[in-house]
Design a protein around this motif. Structure first.
Motif, PDB file in Angstrom:
ATOM      1  N   THR A  64      38.939  52.966  38.231  1.00  0.00           N
ATOM      2  CA  THR A  64      38.481  53.431  36.921  1.00  0.00           C
ATOM      3  C   THR A  64      39.609  53.503  35.906  1.00  0.00           C
ATOM      4  O   THR A  64      39.379  53.887  34.759  1.00  0.00           O
ATOM      5  CB  THR A  64      37.832  54.822  37.046  1.00  0.00           C
ATOM      6  N   SER A  65      40.811  53.138  36.291  1.00  0.00           N
ATOM      7  CA  SER A  65      41.940  53.186  35.364  1.00  0.00           C
ATOM      8  C   SER A  65      42.896  52.039  35.667  1.00  0.00           C
ATOM      9  O   SER A  65      42.857  51.452  36.750  1.00  0.00           O
ATOM     10  CB  SER A  65      42.683  54.522  35.483  1.00  0.00           C
ATOM     11  N   ALA A  66      43.744  51.742  34.693  1.00  0.00           N
ATOM     12  CA  ALA A  66      44.707  50.662  34.878  1.00  0.00           C
ATOM     13  C   ALA A  66      45.928  50.910  34.003  1.00  0.00           C
ATOM     14  O   ALA A  66      45.856  51.594  32.977  1.00  0.00           O
ATOM     15  CB  ALA A  66      44.074  49.319  34.522  1.00  0.00           C
ATOM     16  N   ASP A  88      35.808  49.926  30.231  1.00  0.00           N
ATOM     17  CA  ASP A  88      36.871  50.397  29.340  1.00  0.00           C
ATOM     18  C   ASP A  88      38.172  49.635  29.573  1.00  0.00           C
ATOM     19  O   ASP A  88      38.900  49.315  28.627  1.00  0.00           O
ATOM     20  CB  ASP A  88      37.100  51.898  29.535  1.00  0.00           C
ATOM     21  N   ILE A  89      38.476  49.352  30.840  1.00  0.00           N
ATOM     22  CA  ILE A  89      39.671  48.557  31.149  1.00  0.00           C
ATOM     23  C   ILE A  89      39.525  47.166  30.546  1.00  0.00           C
ATOM     24  O   ILE A  89      40.452  46.631  29.911  1.00  0.00           O
ATOM     25  CB  ILE A  89      39.879  48.455  32.675  1.00  0.00           C
ATOM     26  N   ALA A  90      38.358  46.576  30.729  1.00  0.00           N
ATOM     27  CA  ALA A  90      38.102  45.238  30.207  1.00  0.00           C
ATOM     28  C   ALA A  90      38.249  45.216  28.693  1.00  0.00           C
ATOM     29  O   ALA A  90      38.869  44.298  28.119  1.00  0.00           O
ATOM     30  CB  ALA A  90      36.710  44.779  30.613  1.00  0.00           C
ATOM     31  N   GLN A  91      37.705  46.224  28.043  1.00  0.00           N
ATOM     32  CA  GLN A  91      37.788  46.277  26.580  1.00  0.00           C
ATOM     33  C   GLN A  91      39.228  46.337  26.106  1.00  0.00           C
ATOM     34  O   GLN A  91      39.622  45.623  25.168  1.00  0.00           O
ATOM     35  CB  GLN A  91      37.011  47.483  26.063  1.00  0.00           C
ATOM     36  N   ALA A  92      40.051  47.162  26.755  1.00  0.00           N
ATOM     37  CA  ALA A  92      41.452  47.290  26.348  1.00  0.00           C
ATOM     38  C   ALA A  92      42.192  45.966  26.502  1.00  0.00           C
ATOM     39  O   ALA A  92      43.006  45.590  25.648  1.00  0.00           O
ATOM     40  CB  ALA A  92      42.124  48.386  27.167  1.00  0.00           C
ATOM     41  N   LEU A  93      41.909  45.258  27.591  1.00  0.00           N
ATOM     42  CA  LEU A  93      42.588  43.983  27.825  1.00  0.00           C
ATOM     43  C   LEU A  93      42.102  42.906  26.862  1.00  0.00           C
ATOM     44  O   LEU A  93      42.897  42.095  26.364  1.00  0.00           O
ATOM     45  CB  LEU A  93      42.381  43.546  29.273  1.00  0.00           C
ATOM     46  N   ILE A  94      40.803  42.898  26.589  1.00  0.00           N
ATOM     47  CA  ILE A  94      40.264  41.928  25.643  1.00  0.00           C
ATOM     48  C   ILE A  94      40.863  42.145  24.261  1.00  0.00           C
ATOM     49  O   ILE A  94      41.242  41.191  23.559  1.00  0.00           O
ATOM     50  CB  ILE A  94      38.728  42.020  25.593  1.00  0.00           C
ATOM     51  N   VAL A  98      43.647  39.287  26.289  1.00  0.00           N
ATOM     52  CA  VAL A  98      43.528  38.762  27.649  1.00  0.00           C
ATOM     53  C   VAL A  98      42.074  38.380  27.932  1.00  0.00           C
ATOM     54  O   VAL A  98      41.156  39.141  27.624  1.00  0.00           O
ATOM     55  CB  VAL A  98      43.993  39.808  28.690  1.00  0.00           C
ATOM     56  N   GLU A  99      41.873  37.207  28.505  1.00  0.00           N
ATOM     57  CA  GLU A  99      40.538  36.821  28.929  1.00  0.00           C
ATOM     58  C   GLU A  99      40.161  37.634  30.162  1.00  0.00           C
ATOM     59  O   GLU A  99      40.978  37.801  31.079  1.00  0.00           O
ATOM     60  CB  GLU A  99      40.496  35.331  29.251  1.00  0.00           C
ATOM     61  N   VAL A 100      38.927  38.133  30.194  1.00  0.00           N
ATOM     62  CA  VAL A 100      38.499  39.015  31.284  1.00  0.00           C
ATOM     63  C   VAL A 100      37.175  38.519  31.858  1.00  0.00           C
ATOM     64  O   VAL A 100      36.258  38.149  31.117  1.00  0.00           O
ATOM     65  CB  VAL A 100      38.328  40.469  30.788  1.00  0.00           C
ATOM     66  N   TRP A 101      37.102  38.510  33.168  1.00  0.00           N
ATOM     67  CA  TRP A 101      35.836  38.222  33.864  1.00  0.00           C
ATOM     68  C   TRP A 101      35.469  39.445  34.686  1.00  0.00           C
ATOM     69  O   TRP A 101      36.174  39.813  35.616  1.00  0.00           O
ATOM     70  CB  TRP A 101      35.961  37.004  34.772  1.00  0.00           C
ATOM     71  N   ILE A 102      34.360  40.075  34.310  1.00  0.00           N
ATOM     72  CA  ILE A 102      33.840  41.206  35.072  1.00  0.00           C
ATOM     73  C   ILE A 102      32.545  40.758  35.741  1.00  0.00           C
ATOM     74  O   ILE A 102      31.538  40.522  35.084  1.00  0.00           O
ATOM     75  CB  ILE A 102      33.565  42.430  34.166  1.00  0.00           C
TER      76      ILE A 102
END
Length: 278
Positions: A64-66, A88-94, A98-102
């Protein structure tokens, strides 16, 4: 120069992302299995498969955190995670470019498809297809062995203790494949953990499971605490001492571990129970 030829040496074409951060365990396990581990630059702190990954790769996230700054310092071109819980992690990286695949698969079929999709993403589609085929063959072999058992126990799987949460869909499916009868089939299809909370623990007593499996993600399962719950001492599983922990890394991550070691662990306990006369 007359008669001379010039040979052009071409670098091998690398398909897909070259610097991947794995926010959960399953992409790490799959990429190592496909021989694509050199693409991984960071992993989840919960990763235990394969063991060498913890020695070779920096740990930059929990579930749940990074550590966003640490991830960005690795200059990833993709981050791979799982489920809405990592939104939330994905949003911060995007937002950081950063490209994100969830992925959000919840079934055994979904796990097999995930292996194939991840393999295709890194140009290892053929290897991923073979790996998925091997996993599917193992599932089928256990299913066949389970079908031949003389009896099939009522099984309760607990994913968390406070509040009490029942098993997610792929876990319930693996229970049935392993030879058990899930006592909460109506909850297994609920994708969100909050919708699998048991408001009344007495419902477990009423359904009287003959085997209890527990896997409390991130902490040790305590059979004695389960047995001490009001009324649970009368459960068939508790009276027969059929309360077991299934380690969360092999059952609660939707990847190969669940289809191999997780399924085998479930089936071993169910197979041992089947000849009993109680």
């Amino acid at each position: 120069m007359s008669g001379a030829s010039v040979c052009c040496i071409r670098e091998p074409v690398v398909i897909g992302p070259r610097r991947i951060v794995c926010l959960t365990e399953e992409p790490t396990e799959v990429l190592y299995a496909l021989g694509e581990q050199d693409r991984i630059v960071g992993i989840s702190g919960f990763t235990v498969r394969p063991p060498r990954a913890r020695k070779e790769k920096p740990r930059v996230s929990a579930f749940t955190s990074a550590k966003i700054d640490a991830i960005l310092a690795l200059q990833p071109d993709m981050a791979i995670g799982f489920s809405d819980i990592q939104a939330d992690i994905a949003q911060a990286l995007i937002r950081a470019g950063v490209e994100v695949w969830i992925s959000n698969h919840r079934s055994v079929a979904g796990i097999l498809d995930y292996i194939r999709r991840l393999g295709a993403l890194v140009g290892a589609g053929d290897a991923a297809g073979l790996y998925a085929h091997r996993a599917a063959a193992h599932v089928d072999a256990v299913r066949a062995a389970a079908a031949a058992l003389p009896r099939h126990p009522r099984v309760y799987f607990e994913e968390w203790d406070d509040p009490i949460i029942t098993g997610i869909q792929w876990v319930a499916e693996l229970l049935r494949i392993a030879g058990g009868v899930d006592v909460f089939p109506e909850l297994a299809t609920q994708p969100l953990a909050k919708n699998r909370i048991l408001a009344d623990a007495g419902e477990v007593v009423r359904r009287d499971p003959q085997i209890i499996f527990g896997s409390w993600c991130g902490k040790r399962f305590r059979p004695e605490q389960v047995a001490a719950r009001p009324g649970w001492d009368m459960l068939g599983a508790v009276r027969a001492r059929q309360v077991f922990e299934i380690k969360s890394p092999i059952i609660l991550q939707p990847g190969p571990a669940a289809l191999f070691d997780g399924l085998d662990a479930l089936h071993a306990h169910i197979r041992a129970w089947a000849p009993r006369d109680d």
